[in-house]
Design an enzyme around this catalytic site. Structure first.
Site, PDB file in Angstrom:
ATOM      1  N   TYR A 194      45.621  54.149  31.877  1.00  0.00           N
ATOM      2  CA  TYR A 194      45.311  52.791  31.416  1.00  0.00           C
ATOM      3  C   TYR A 194      44.390  52.796  30.209  1.00  0.00           C
ATOM      4  O   TYR A 194      43.494  53.622  30.093  1.00  0.00           O
ATOM      5  CB  TYR A 194      44.657  51.999  32.545  1.00  0.00           C
ATOM      6  N   GLU A 214      36.261  35.510  52.725  1.00  0.00           N
ATOM      7  CA  GLU A 214      37.273  34.553  52.249  1.00  0.00           C
ATOM      8  C   GLU A 214      36.655  33.331  51.572  1.00  0.00           C
ATOM      9  O   GLU A 214      37.322  32.610  50.832  1.00  0.00           O
ATOM     10  CB  GLU A 214      38.171  34.140  53.420  1.00  0.00           C
TER      11      GLU A 214
END
Ligand SMILES: [Zn+2]
Ligand SMILES: [Zn+2]
Length: 435
Positions: free
Chosen positions: A336, A412
């Protein structure tokens, strides 16, 4: 100040403050509250059914079905194997902004005790392994589905087009396959309609929920790996003069490679890392083997330094081997590129994030030596990539399991902030650049 800004299309267009900065805030906040429970449900479902790179078939189908149900103008599947690209045209004319989420999991056996823990097993690169969303891409996909729902619900008021990039194989495809962001770009995901700017985020356990971390210019490293085969001549260990010992030569190479960063790189420009992680050779205490294999990784924050280091690794290995009468064959694989945040777009984005997260929660962070293939989108169009914390506020972030750990945990609660941030950036950017 950024020492090495990327190719700049036009800085000035990112400097226009949105003319109606608060116009969408209330609507986004209300819609984010409404969609939150579903985002959590989607995320848990993805978490329990994780899929590895280029195998995100079920995930992609759920994403594509969702975008179609929302009335997207186009939903393209099988982009770069399993990617999904959705186009949502607003009711008002304007430019095109893209939002990206990655969908793949990792070959990791989950060790958390959440009720929706993954027990999935699969074959990967000829190995039997567990599968876990240990990098939080399940939450990225769920968040972007939530953003899609929010923006579809207010599309009449949107000045321009939003492109949704659901990307496979960020953690690399299986050996022998192409994939990920580079392949999506190659297949034209930023064209037709042509994308003017791209935003993406990543959850990280090193920050608490509620915090956003960003950095202008180089943010994450380039990542390349190397393999060096050092060939000597096998002989009895009691008579080393009759052969060439590749273990001693390879040891000198390992030490030689340490001088690249310490003696050859301009450390005032950018940091870099060269690590040898594998040193394999020999079968028995009294035999000098024929060959040693070294493997390692190279991380940089500057593309020129990256190329320089590749040359040094090759030259040092070959010439040290030669000096000892051995040979070295060096293979370097480019993975990358450096993840470089466009300075103008970064500066433009901060007020939006501060408004959404609270200014005290938006902070400049250090560079990260991890890599991200979001860099391939940023090479094509101005892009901004940022982090959101995912460790519950009452836990110690210094003790939180890092991304990729079998115990990696996503609070969450953080997803609502992610949803609002991506929706807010997209809408603000369109409003500010509608011309
Ligand atoms: Zn990862
Ligand atoms: Zn990741």
């Amino acid at each position: 100040m950024i020492a090495h800004p990327p190719k700049v299309v036009s800085d000035t267009r990112f400097m226009n403050a949105p003319d109606t900065p608060f116009a969408f805030d209330a609507a986004i906040a209300a819609a984010a509250r409404q969609v939150e429970a579903r985002v959590i449900t989607w995320r848990r479902d993805f978490h329990q059914n994780p899929e590895l790179g280029n195998r995100e078939v079920r995930t992609a189908r759920i994403v594509a079905d969702h975008l179609r149900a929302l009335g997207f103008d186009s939903v393209q599947e099988k982009v770069a194997h399993t990617g999904v690209v959705g186009v949502l045209k607003g009711g008002l004319p304007g430019p095109v902004v893209a939002l990206r989420a990655d969908m793949d999991a990792l070959p990791v056996v989950e060790e958390t005790d959440v009720a929706f823990k993954s027990t999935v097993k699969t074959e990967w690169n000829n190995m039997h392994c567990g599968v876990m969303h240990a990098c939080g891409h399940d939450s990225h996909t769920a968040m972007l589905m939530g953003v899609a729902e929010i923006l579809a619900g207010m599309r009449d008021r949107i000045p321009g087009t939003v492109k949704f990039l659901f990307q496979p194989a960020e953690e690399t495809p299986p050996i022998g396959e192409d994939g990920g962001a580079r392949m999506m770009v190659g297949e034209g995901c930023l064209k037709n309609p042509d994308v003017d700017a791209v935003f993406g985020l990543h959850v990280t356990s090193i920050f608490p929920t509620g915090m956003i971390g960003y950095r202008s210019g180089p943010l994450m490293a380039s990542a390349d790996d190397f393999r060096i085969f050092v060939r000597g001549t096998q002989t009895h260990a009691a008579m080393p003069w009759r052969g060439v010992d590749p273990i001693v030569v390879s040891s000198q190479i390992v030490l030689g490679l340490q001088t690249i960063v310490s003696r050859r790189m301009n450390v005032t420009k950018e940091p870099s890392v060269v690590t040898v992680g594998v040193f394999h050779g020999g079968v028995r205490h009294n035999i000098i083997p024929d060959e040693v294999k070294l493997e390692g990784t190279i991380r940089t924050f500057d593309e020129e330094q990256r190329n320089e280091i590749h040359e040094h690794v090759t030259r040092i290995s070959e010439l040290i081997a030669q000096s000892g009468g051995a040979t070295a064959k060096v293979h370097i694989h480019r993975w990358y590129d450096v993840t470089v945040n466009h300075p103008g777009l970064t500066e433009w984005s901060v007020p939006t994030l501060s408004r959404i997260a609270g200014a005290a929660n938006v902070r400049v962070i250090d560079k990260l030596c991890g890599a991200e293939d979001f860099s391939f989108f940023q090479k094509e169009v101005p892009g901004f990539f940022f982090f959101i914390g995912c460790t519950p506020a009452d836990r110690d972030v210094s003790k939180a399991a890092p991304n990729h750990s079998p115990r990696f945990y996503v609070d969450e609660e953080c997803m609502k902030l992610g949803v609002k941030s991506l929706a807010g950036l997209a809408l603000d950017w369109l409003a500010a650049n509608r011309g």
